[in-house]
Design a protein around this motif. Structure first.
Motif, PDB file in Angstrom:
ATOM      1  N   UNK A   1       0.847  -1.178   0.000  1.00 37.13           N
ATOM      2  CA  UNK A   1       0.000   0.000   0.000  1.00 37.13           C
ATOM      3  C   UNK A   1       0.892   1.240   0.000  1.00 37.13           C
ATOM      4  N   UNK A   2       0.423   2.323  -0.636  1.00 34.35           N
ATOM      5  CA  UNK A   2       1.174   3.578  -0.614  1.00 34.35           C
ATOM      6  C   UNK A   2       0.193   4.742  -0.575  1.00 34.35           C
ATOM      7  N   UNK A   3       0.233   5.508   0.509  1.00 35.67           N
ATOM      8  CA  UNK A   3      -0.647   6.669   0.622  1.00 35.67           C
ATOM      9  C   UNK A   3      -0.327   7.723  -0.423  1.00 35.67           C
ATOM     10  N   UNK A   4       0.919   7.774  -0.894  1.00 36.51           N
ATOM     11  CA  UNK A   4       1.357   8.794  -1.846  1.00 36.51           C
ATOM     12  C   UNK A   4       1.355   8.298  -3.291  1.00 36.51           C
ATOM     13  N   UNK A   5       0.850   7.095  -3.522  1.00 34.31           N
ATOM     14  CA  UNK A   5       0.807   6.486  -4.860  1.00 34.31           C
ATOM     15  C   UNK A   5       2.191   6.177  -5.407  1.00 34.31           C
TER      16      UNK A   5
ATOM     17  N   UNK B   1       7.380  16.120  -2.334  1.00 31.32           N
ATOM     18  CA  UNK B   1       6.671  15.159  -3.184  1.00 31.32           C
ATOM     19  C   UNK B   1       7.584  14.611  -4.271  1.00 31.32           C
ATOM     20  N   UNK B   2       8.186  15.511  -5.049  1.00 28.89           N
ATOM     21  CA  UNK B   2       8.999  15.065  -6.178  1.00 28.89           C
ATOM     22  C   UNK B   2      10.316  14.448  -5.732  1.00 28.89           C
TER      23      UNK B   2
ATOM     24  N   UNK C   1       0.688  16.916  11.602  1.00 25.83           N
ATOM     25  CA  UNK C   1      -0.682  16.593  11.997  1.00 25.83           C
ATOM     26  C   UNK C   1      -1.481  15.971  10.859  1.00 25.83           C
ATOM     27  N   UNK C   2      -0.853  15.830   9.701  1.00 23.98           N
ATOM     28  CA  UNK C   2      -1.511  15.145   8.597  1.00 23.98           C
ATOM     29  C   UNK C   2      -2.017  16.024   7.478  1.00 23.98           C
ATOM     30  N   UNK C   3      -1.723  17.336   7.485  1.00 24.34           N
ATOM     31  CA  UNK C   3      -2.132  18.175   6.363  1.00 24.34           C
ATOM     32  C   UNK C   3      -1.459  17.691   5.084  1.00 24.34           C
ATOM     33  N   UNK C   4      -2.179  17.740   3.966  1.00 24.42           N
ATOM     34  CA  UNK C   4      -1.612  17.179   2.727  1.00 24.42           C
ATOM     35  C   UNK C   4      -0.503  18.044   2.150  1.00 24.42           C
TER      36      UNK C   4
ATOM     37  N   UNK D   1      -2.642  19.290  -6.431  1.00 19.45           N
ATOM     38  CA  UNK D   1      -3.692  18.519  -5.788  1.00 19.45           C
ATOM     39  C   UNK D   1      -3.232  18.064  -4.410  1.00 19.45           C
ATOM     40  N   UNK D   2      -4.144  17.894  -3.463  1.00 16.10           N
ATOM     41  CA  UNK D   2      -3.736  17.456  -2.124  1.00 16.10           C
ATOM     42  C   UNK D   2      -3.247  16.009  -2.130  1.00 16.10           C
ATOM     43  N   UNK D   3      -2.098  15.791  -1.541  1.00 14.52           N
ATOM     44  CA  UNK D   3      -1.523  14.454  -1.447  1.00 14.52           C
ATOM     45  C   UNK D   3      -1.302  14.123   0.025  1.00 14.52           C
ATOM     46  N   UNK D   4      -2.038  13.165   0.519  1.00  9.35           N
ATOM     47  CA  UNK D   4      -1.888  12.762   1.920  1.00  9.35           C
ATOM     48  C   UNK D   4      -0.705  11.812   2.051  1.00  9.35           C
ATOM     49  N   UNK D   5      -0.158  11.730   3.233  1.00 12.59           N
ATOM     50  CA  UNK D   5       1.129  11.080   3.459  1.00 12.59           C
ATOM     51  C   UNK D   5       1.144  10.512   4.877  1.00 12.59           C
ATOM     52  N   UNK D   6       2.136   9.699   5.215  1.00  9.62           N
ATOM     53  CA  UNK D   6       2.160   9.059   6.539  1.00  9.62           C
ATOM     54  C   UNK D   6       2.743   9.891   7.676  1.00  9.62           C
ATOM     55  N   UNK D   7       3.180  11.121   7.430  1.00  8.97           N
ATOM     56  CA  UNK D   7       3.877  11.862   8.490  1.00  8.97           C
ATOM     57  C   UNK D   7       3.042  12.009   9.757  1.00  8.97           C
ATOM     58  N   UNK D   8       1.733  12.086   9.609  1.00  4.22           N
ATOM     59  CA  UNK D   8       0.889  12.287  10.772  1.00  4.22           C
ATOM     60  C   UNK D   8       0.619  11.038  11.583  1.00  4.22           C
ATOM     61  N   UNK D   9       0.995   9.875  11.077  1.00  2.88           N
ATOM     62  CA  UNK D   9       0.652   8.626  11.770  1.00  2.88           C
ATOM     63  C   UNK D   9       1.856   7.755  12.098  1.00  2.88           C
ATOM     64  N   UNK D  10       3.032   8.050  11.545  1.00  4.71           N
ATOM     65  CA  UNK D  10       4.192   7.202  11.823  1.00  4.71           C
ATOM     66  C   UNK D  10       4.805   7.579  13.163  1.00  4.71           C
TER      67      UNK D  10
END
Length: 604
Positions: free
Chosen positions: A77-81, A511-512, A561-564, A586-595
């Protein structure tokens, strides 16, 4: 840490066409997943399902507007695709059974879906660009099948290794629908001019009246250095000599205004002269034989999203970026000794009376500091995209670096991967954020615009930023630009609001760049991927502890805190036939808020 699996295996020499088609199908999945499916919540990773004969996890994308579904095997799985693919793409339409989908099936389906989504006609140009990209990749791989890791080849000098990293970007931008499309070049021209074909070029020169020449330099020495690129030619009295890419010279001479100036004798074609330059990843930027300078030339052809000529305001913006950074360089060097910005030194362009802007921009040339200074310091520069944005060959190279780092430090591979990335992230993130939040200066630190400097043990000791033409200034720096008496177009392009400056760094750096670094190092190991995100979380918290700026706190605490993050819509930009400056984010969510914290400081 995983040894590279199917997603990281090297190309069989007998299958370049199949690889090129498969790779471009995956690039389309990357783009559509991030720009459309994640936004519309039509994407899921299934535990076990078709495609036929596959028993691992599967990415499924629903296209309800088309009554169709796409499936492809993935490692995790990848939250960031940033998925690692393990199979071809499969397609189901309506009640029909699943079937293998070729690149044309995937591209046609996605373009038609976007047409229905936007109520616009089918974009045949985009389909053609995708086909061109495949043809380019196929031709490169057919002629240069050996894409083995840098460290697995015959020994190279440090300069050869650097050039190799510039010329080995086989797969290109991992989130662009047609990263290798060069439709203005014939196959024969591609083999002469493309970095992937290991090209080296001599420059073509035109003589123009001195009154037509416009230029600037950060100092007299830089202006003289640009003049020294005249290939040993001496201009006639009242004239100047302008270097050009040889293909561009041919394109320019076919334009009516240039043809008329040549016929009248106001302009003279001096032909090809001087020493050869080596092509680099950007295609239009060349490296001098002594590596002391780059020369960035204009090309009136589309590469990815842009026609690559050098507009005057971009040339002026590049020098402005250098001038602003030079005022900060010594305190930055004291705080962040591994951070480097390659100077944009001088530019020249030609303003032919009565000619339109496209013609004037076609002459633009920029002189940039080279990598000779880094090599002299025993730093091995490598283009970041060669390691982290280049598919299987890049992952092989990244793995070889981590393995070497592990051996030098007596670490296990996963521990070494976290330690290596902690050093890379600290070297890249802290100075970039400091420039933005403390000084209002936003460069463009994406994969192709940045180099990682390695020491003898393979450790990332330097982060080098280049290509300052798209420098942006947040409001806190506007007064600095306004004091420079810049042309209105340059000032308008440079100055932006805080949100746009953050988007530049959020996309380019996080992102990039960092998303790709994490994906390449983890190489399908999901637990390691989360561990690397934990390292990045620590890196951001460490920055705030050292530099508690309110603006930095708002942005970084938001991420934690999980902002994209802002992800650039390259597929949508190409589909809508928009200029790159009109690209949507576009908003891209990521694992920073949950790791969890990775305790990066205690890794070594």
């Amino acid at each position: 840490m995983n040894v590279p699996l199917s997603a990281g295996q090297l190309l069989p020499a007998s299958a370049p066409a199949r690889f090129a088609e498969q790779q471009n199908s995956r690039l389309l999945i990357n783009c559509y997943a991030r720009e459309v499916a994640l936004q519309e919540h039509t994407l899921a990773v299934l535990a076990s399902a078709a495609p036929p004969g596959h028993h691992g996890q599967v990415l499924e994308i629903s296209l309800p507007r088309m009554d169709s579904w796409l499936r492809i095997g993935v490692l995790h799985v990848s939250a960031t695709a940033n998925f690692e693919y393990t199979t071809d793409v499969y397609l189901r339409s309506g009640a029909q059974p699943w079937r293998l989908a070729g690149w044309h099936d995937v591209a046609t389906l996605i373009i038609e879906d976007l047409s229905r989504r936007t109520e616009t006609p089918f974009n045949n140009d985009l389909l053609q660009q995708i086909g061109d990209s495949i043809a380019t990749m196929n031709d490169v791989l057919a002629r240069h099948p050996d894409q083995s890791p840098l460290l697995g080849r015959a020994p190279m000098t440090a300069l050869e290794a650097y050039i190799d990293s510039e010329q080995s970007l086989v797969t290109g931008h991992p989130f662009h629908p047609a990263p290798k499309s060069r439709s203005d070049w014939s196959p024969a021209e591609q083999r002469v001019y493309s970095p992937e074909h290991k090209a080296s070029l001599r420059l073509h020169y035109l003589q123009v009246p001195l009154a037509w020449l416009h230029g600037d330099g950060v100092d007299d020495q830089s202006v003289q250095a640009l003049h020294h690129l005249a290939g040993g030619l001496a201009p006639d009295n009242g004239c100047a000599i302008v270097p050009m890419h040889p293909w561009q010279a041919g394109w320019m001479q076919r334009q009516p205004g240039i043809a008329a100036a040549l016929r009248s004798g106001a302009m003279r074609d001096l032909g090809v002269h001087g020493a050869a330059f080596r092509t680099t990843a950007s295609v239009r930027t060349l490296l001098a034989a002594d590596a002391a300078s780059f020369i960035k030339l204009s090309l009136n052809m589309r590469i990815t999203n842009c026609v690559r000529n050098n507009a005057r305001h971009e040339l002026q913006g590049a020098l402005t970026g250098t001038r602003l950074y030079r005022a900060l360089r010594e305190p930055m060097r004291a705080r962040f000794p591994g951070f480097h910005v390659l100077d944009e030194q001088a530019y020249a362009t030609v303003d032919i009376p009565g000619a339109d802007a496209a013609i004037a921009d076609g002459f633009g040339v920029l002189l940039r500091e080279g990598v000779a200074g880094l090599l002299h310091q025993q730093i091995q520069p490598v283009v970041c995209a060669a390691l982290f944005g280049n598919g299987a060959p890049g992952r092989q190279r990244a793995f070889a670096l981590i393995e070497r780092y592990a051996l030098h430090h007596g670490l296990g591979l996963e521990q070494a991967a976290r330690a290596w990335f902690a050093q890379y992230a600290r070297t890249a993130v802290h100075p970039t954020l400091h420039l933005l939040f403390e000084h209002g200066l936003a460069f463009e630190p994406h994969m192709q615009n940045t180099l990682v400097g390695l020491d003898a043990k393979g450790a990332p000791v330097s982060f080098i930023v280049r290509d300052l033409e798209l420098t942006r200034l947040a409001p806190r720096a506007h007064h600095l630009a306004q004091a420079m008496a810049l042309e209105p177009a340059t000032l308008a392009a440079l100055c932006c609001d805080d949100e746009r400056a953050w988007i530049r760094i959020g996309y380019c750096l996080f992102v990039n760049n960092l998303c790709e670094v994490i994906a390449a190092i983890a190489n399908g190991n999901h637990a390691l991927s989360l561990g690397l995100w934990g390292v990045l979380r620590d890196t951001l918290q460490d920055y705030l502890a050292q530099f508690p700026n309110p603006s930095a706190s708002r942005r970084i605490q938001g991420l934690l805190a999980g902002e994209p993050l802002p992800a650039k819509g390259n597929l949508l930009t190409r589909f809508m036939r928009q200029a790159d400056r009109q690209a949507s984010y576009l908003p891209l969510y990521h694992p920073l808020g949950v790791v969890n914290s990775a305790a990066a400081s205690s890794i070594l």
